[in-house]
Design an enzyme around this catalytic site. Structure first.
Site, PDB file in Angstrom:
ATOM      1  N   SER A  76       3.806   4.370  -0.098  1.00 17.93           N
ATOM      2  CA  SER A  76       4.324   4.954  -1.357  1.00 17.93           C
ATOM      3  C   SER A  76       5.219   6.250  -1.120  1.00 17.93           C
ATOM      4  CB  SER A  76       3.437   5.338  -2.298  1.00 17.93           C
ATOM      5  OG  SER A  76       2.574   4.325  -2.685  1.00 17.93           O
ATOM      6  N   LYS A 195      -6.667   0.488   1.720  1.00 20.43           N
ATOM      7  CA  LYS A 195      -6.538   1.856   1.470  1.00 20.43           C
ATOM      8  C   LYS A 195      -6.749   1.895  -0.184  1.00 20.43           C
ATOM      9  CE  LYS A 195      -3.094   5.283   0.796  1.00 20.43           C
ATOM     10  NZ  LYS A 195      -1.416   5.563   0.935  1.00 20.43           N
ATOM     11  N   SER A 197      -6.725   4.334  -3.089  1.00 17.92           N
ATOM     12  CA  SER A 197      -6.260   5.684  -3.602  1.00 17.92           C
ATOM     13  C   SER A 197      -6.447   6.066  -5.114  1.00 17.92           C
ATOM     14  CB  SER A 197      -4.447   5.590  -3.634  1.00 17.92           C
ATOM     15  OG  SER A 197      -4.024   5.658  -2.327  1.00 17.92           O
ATOM     16  N   GLY A 221      -7.253   7.076   0.276  1.00 17.12           N
ATOM     17  CA  GLY A 221      -5.745   6.988  -0.054  1.00 17.12           C
ATOM     18  C   GLY A 221      -5.508   8.353  -0.435  1.00 17.12           C
ATOM     19  N   ILE A 238      -5.448   7.406   4.877  1.00 16.21           N
ATOM     20  CA  ILE A 238      -3.960   7.417   5.005  1.00 16.21           C
ATOM     21  C   ILE A 238      -3.746   8.322   3.755  1.00 16.21           C
ATOM     22  CG2 ILE A 238      -1.824   6.084   4.436  1.00 16.21           C
ATOM     23  CD1 ILE A 238      -3.505   3.681   5.187  1.00 16.21           C
TER      24      ILE A 238
END
Length: 326
Positions: A76, A195, A197, A221, A238
């Site tokens: 993103s 991941k 988030s 995330g 991440i």
């Protein structure tokens, strides 16, 4: 650019495996160890909004001294929906060439259709990605039931020459990958992690708990809940903030793994507000401006993302300063 022609040869999976030095390219591939911190790289643009590969190389040279587990391209933070297909492939190829072989390269390959995701995932593998980060399709989110998402990810994983990492980012997609779907997909041998988030630590802990027998890795995330994620068993993170404060995030991971929780808590607390200001508050324009403040190249975003106002820049600067980073 059409990707379908890149996947027609039955030798593609073998070639991808050979490139990674596997002795039996057509056999089961070993799981990748995702433990550690990954910055989801921003995409540098020139003032005319062309991808600036020279500035990308400059940022990569700075990151080389930070003990990241690897890098993420086309997450993103990389503005991937705003990039042309050829730009995506060129970014992955250039980052792979600059990255030491002992560091992993994860590449975003999620598209709205299963077919397009399969084709792009194969192309990302050819460009040098070690794993594919696949975001949930969301345009028809009302039809994205657990069954539909399990079918989507299963077909992608079956076709992919590299391991697949699920990516749930409800703030951007309006769709959280359902827990039951995650637990089902964790059983697939070519789906190695997620991941997450969403920021729900209970969910992250439950995924870790329920997938202990699956060799499935959970990645936080966000830097805002990184310590909490490690506390419930996450493997790594991440985190957008790693583009700016990569060394402190790696230090936080080190403290957590050593069980030095008081020191980790103190460091985590100083990261919460800076993380919020470059994610929820100002997003990618804020992240890129913070990179500029810390000696990296952030530069402009690609329209329609707009730059920060002078007042917003001062708020951004103040948030980092008050927490002792500037």
């Amino acid at each position: 650019m059409a990707f379908s022609s890149r996947l027609t040869s039955p030798l593609r999976p073998a070639l991808a495996a050979l490139r990674r030095g596997l002795s039996t390219p057509l056999g089961p591939q070993p799981k990748l160890d995702l433990g550690g911190i990954f910055p989801p790289l921003t995409t540098p643009f020139s003032p005319t909004q062309e991808v600036d590969y020279g500035q990308l190389e400059g940022n990569l040279s700075h990151y080389a001294s930070i003990p990241f587990r690897g890098l993420v391209v086309l997450g993103s933070s990389g503005e991937f929906p705003l990039l042309a297909p050829h730009e995506r492939l060129e970014l992955v190829s250039r980052v792979r060439r600059a990255l030491p072989r002992d560091r992993l390269l994860l590449a975003g390959s999620g598209c709205e259709s299963t077919r397009a995701t399969i084709e792009l995932t194969g192309s990302m593998a050819e460009a040098g990605a070690d794993a594919a980060l696949v975001v949930t399709p969301c345009y028809y989110r009302g039809a994205m039931s657990s069954a539909a998402l399990v079918r989507h990810y299963t077909e992608v994983a079956e076709a992919s020459p590299v391991p697949v990492v699920l990516y749930s980012v409800p703030a951007n997609t309006g769709l959280e990958l359902p827990l039951e779907a995650v637990l089902t997909l964790a059983q697939h041998p070519n789906i190695i992690g997620i991941k997450d988030s969403g920021g729900d630590i209970t969910r992250i802990g439950l995924i870790v708990h329920k997938t202990q027998q699956e060799d499935f890795q959970v990645l936080s995330g966000s830097a805002g809940f990184l310590l909490a994620s490690y506390a419930v068993g996450a493997s790594g993170g991440i985190c957008a903030l790693a583009n700016v404060l990569g060394a402190p995030l790696c230090q936080l991971e080190h403290l957590c793994r050593q069980g030095r929780w008081p020191e980790a808590r103190e460091l985590q607390q100083r990261l919460i507000e800076p993380n919020a200001v470059v994610t929820r508050r100002f997003g990618i324009p804020g992240l890129k401006k913070a990179m500029d403040l810390f000696g990296y190249y952030g530069g402009p975003c690609r329209a329609p993302l707009a730059p920060l106002s002078p007042a917003q820049i001062e708020e951004l600067r103040g948030t980092f300063s008050i927490n002792g980073w500037l």
